[in-house]
Design a protein around this motif. Sequence first.
Motif: not given
Length: 252
Positions: A70-78
């Motif tokens: 989930a954190v990776q998803v948020l990271t990819a979206k900045g």
Amino acid sequence: MTKIVIDKDVSDGVAAPRVPRGTGRRLHGAVAHKLGTAILSGKYAPGDTLSGEVEFSKMLDVSRTAYREAVQVLTAKGLVESRPKIGTRVLPRSRWNLLDPDVLAWAFAGEPDITFVRGLFELRAIVEPAAARLAAERRERSDLKAMNDALVAMRRHTLATEAGRAADREFHDAVLTATRNDTLIVLSASIGAAVNWTTQFKQRARALPRNPIPDHVRVYDAVAAGDGPAASEAMRVLVDLALDDTQMAMAR
């Protein structure tokens, strides 16, 4: 920097509902939605540091793997960045991919900020009238068919339904596609998401104050006639009226 505890409401300290159990993409998507909505709503401000991975996964009753994904998803979206010995930190708003369809969904999951909503419409007012002008000059028969099919579906289902709103998105997508400009076409997902969420938002408390389908028909007629200036003006009016409707919804 403030350290955030996800299962406590910032305003009153009441425990929030746990994320439902699941597997794979569905689970980490639910966690990403929960965190993303909290960030976009302002509960977690830029510079705040989220709780550690172990603590967070226990709070949310999910595996550490699901939380990391989930954190990776948020990271990819900045929205966030993770660093060793520092943790996961909410990034400045200027780094957020505000045109990402998921980020737009998270913004409208709560009460969106009027400045953000106005910014979306300003973007649409810049992009879509110019796109309509190009569409009128470059459209092909297949483009007109796609627009007309979308209008038929909008009339059949109305914008009060998901099917109708999907047709609305398809109409705007067809206009961008008709420009034959790849750099404009890549905006179709973002423009479509903005159209979708603002339309849903306007109907939260009551039905739409007016029927916007005739506005779309005027855009179609101008594009079909190959009249670039008329297509641009019709789209400008469509976007301006949609902003007026949205501001009325936010004032209630």
